[in-house]
Enzyme design. Structure first.
Site, PDB file in Angstrom:
ATOM      1  N   TYR A 195      10.923  88.332  71.029  1.00 43.73           N
ATOM      2  CA  TYR A 195      11.293  89.103  69.842  1.00 43.73           C
ATOM      3  C   TYR A 195      12.809  89.020  69.696  1.00 43.73           C
ATOM      4  CZ  TYR A 195       6.681  90.731  71.136  1.00 43.73           C
ATOM      5  OH  TYR A 195       5.355  90.774  71.502  1.00 43.73           O
ATOM      6  N   GLU A 216      10.962  83.920  68.344  1.00 44.22           N
ATOM      7  CA  GLU A 216      11.116  84.799  67.184  1.00 44.22           C
ATOM      8  C   GLU A 216      10.241  84.282  66.045  1.00 44.22           C
ATOM      9  OE1 GLU A 216      11.754  87.339  64.395  1.00 44.22           O
ATOM     10  OE2 GLU A 216      12.708  87.707  66.348  1.00 44.22           O
ATOM     11  N   ASP A 264      14.025  93.051  73.162  1.00 46.05           N
ATOM     12  CA  ASP A 264      14.864  93.984  72.393  1.00 46.05           C
ATOM     13  C   ASP A 264      14.148  94.273  71.083  1.00 46.05           C
ATOM     14  OD1 ASP A 264      16.831  95.500  71.273  1.00 46.05           O
ATOM     15  OD2 ASP A 264      18.293  93.883  71.050  1.00 46.05           O
ATOM     16  N   CYS A 291      16.230 100.857  71.301  1.00 47.53           N
ATOM     17  CA  CYS A 291      17.049 101.679  70.400  1.00 47.53           C
ATOM     18  C   CYS A 291      16.333 102.978  70.045  1.00 47.53           C
ATOM     19  CB  CYS A 291      17.404 100.899  69.136  1.00 47.53           C
ATOM     20  SG  CYS A 291      15.979 100.323  68.188  1.00 47.53           S
TER      21      CYS A 291
END
Length: 335
Positions: A195, A216, A264, A291
């Site tokens: 990712y 990706e 991430d 995050c």
């Protein structure tokens, strides 16, 4: 991103274009160039005689202003988001827009030389987000930013951490975790950057591994990654434009094995099927950069429930001070 006025339908010609708290505007603009205030761009927009967009009625022109600034090079990109179905005839609108934005480019670039790139983005959607096709109207097609000793080209829709100085601290955590054990096998091993977006983390870690696979699904992101790898002379990265589950099958068929994995994901975290794919790689270690603490906790529970991996290190990074947002780097080791 700065929002243009949200109540334009009431009096679009006489209200102030920017409706967010004034001090917040000035802080945002001050980050771009000391001495440049919101009122300056507000005046430019007002003088255009184009009304501010009202998200309730979908009437008006001005929607958002996006400011992208490279902290190390001081280069600035402005992206004006406008209503793509503004209520004028198409030819007339295009003529007016082209002339007006040509004047904007000249005014701003002369007064603020570090504004090196300007785009107009025509948004035809109803959602109050920055979306649509970007039209280049001035200067360079991208701005350049640095992370450590790497340089990256940033285009209007490129994902790149906005707080560069703290981003270096964040990525240094991942580097520290991956190099803490002084594992000599890592240098001869494979790192999977899953990712990966534009592959920024994989690129920064590329010197510690024999090969890096940057996986990706978004094609433009992979293409940006390839350009940045070439720009930085990174020759041991492979950019794979695939779903992770498809890549996992191809990877296993080649009898390859991963020494380390870094993920991430966006705020939504990892889907349960994605976690299953990650665990099936059976890497020595997994670095999870998050995050969103809530989805991080959920995902870590799923990643450790089989007792194949254990959490060995956690470090939090305050990427956006004075907000509730936090970045977290976690290291999981195979038992």
């Amino acid at each position: 991103t700065i929002f243009f006025g949200e109540e334009s339908a009431k009096n679009p010609r006489h209200q102030e274009i920017f409706t967010i708290v004034k001090t917040a505007h000035d802080l945002a603009i001050q980050a771009v160039k000391p001495g440049m205030k919101a009122s300056e761009i507000d005046a430019i927009a007002r003088n255009s005689d184009f009304p501010t967009y009202d998200p309730k009625t979908q009437i008006g022109f001005w929607r958002h202003l996006v400011i992208r600034k490279a902290k190390y090079t001081n280069e600035i990109m402005l992206i004006f988001s406008v209503n793509g179905i503004f209520d004028q005839t198409r030819n007339e609108k295009n003529t007016l827009i082209n002339v007006f934005f040509a004047n904007i480019a000249q005014q701003l670039s002369e007064k603020f030389p570090n504004i090196v790139s300007i785009f107009v983005l025509e948004n035809t959607g109803k959602a109050d987000i920055v979306a649509g096709d970007a039209k280049h109207i001035f200067g360079k097609l991208s701005i350049t930013e640095k992370l450590f000793d790497f340089s990256f080209e940033i285009q209007p829709k490129s994902f790149f951490q906005v707080n560069t100085f703290t981003a270096e601290k964040l990525y240094q955590c991942a580097i520290d975790f991956l190099t803490a054990k002084n594992d000599s096998n890592a240098k001869d091993g494979i790192l999977l950057d899953l990712y990966a977006g534009t592959g920024t983390i994989g690129m920064l870690l590329s010197r510690y591994f024999r090969e890096v696979y940057s996986v990706e699904i978004v094609t433009p992101a992979s293409q940006d990654g390839e350009k940045n790898a070439f720009r930085n002379g990174v020759k041991n990265m492979h950019f794979i434009n695939q779903k992770v589950e498809d890549f996992a099958q191809d990877f296993s068929r080649k009898n390859l094995s991963a020494h380390s994995i870094v993920v991430d994901p966006p705020r939504d975290g990892l889907h349960s099927s994605a976690i299953e794919n990650i665990l099936n790689f059976a890497a020595n270690e997994i670095i999870y950069v998050s995050c969103n603490p809530a989805t991080l906790v959920r995902d870590l529970e799923l990643m450790t429930v089989t007792e194949k991996y254990e959490i060995t290190d956690i470090r939090a990074v305050d990427m956006f001070p004075h907000t509730h947002h936090i970045e977290t780097v976690v290291r999981l080791m195979k038992k």
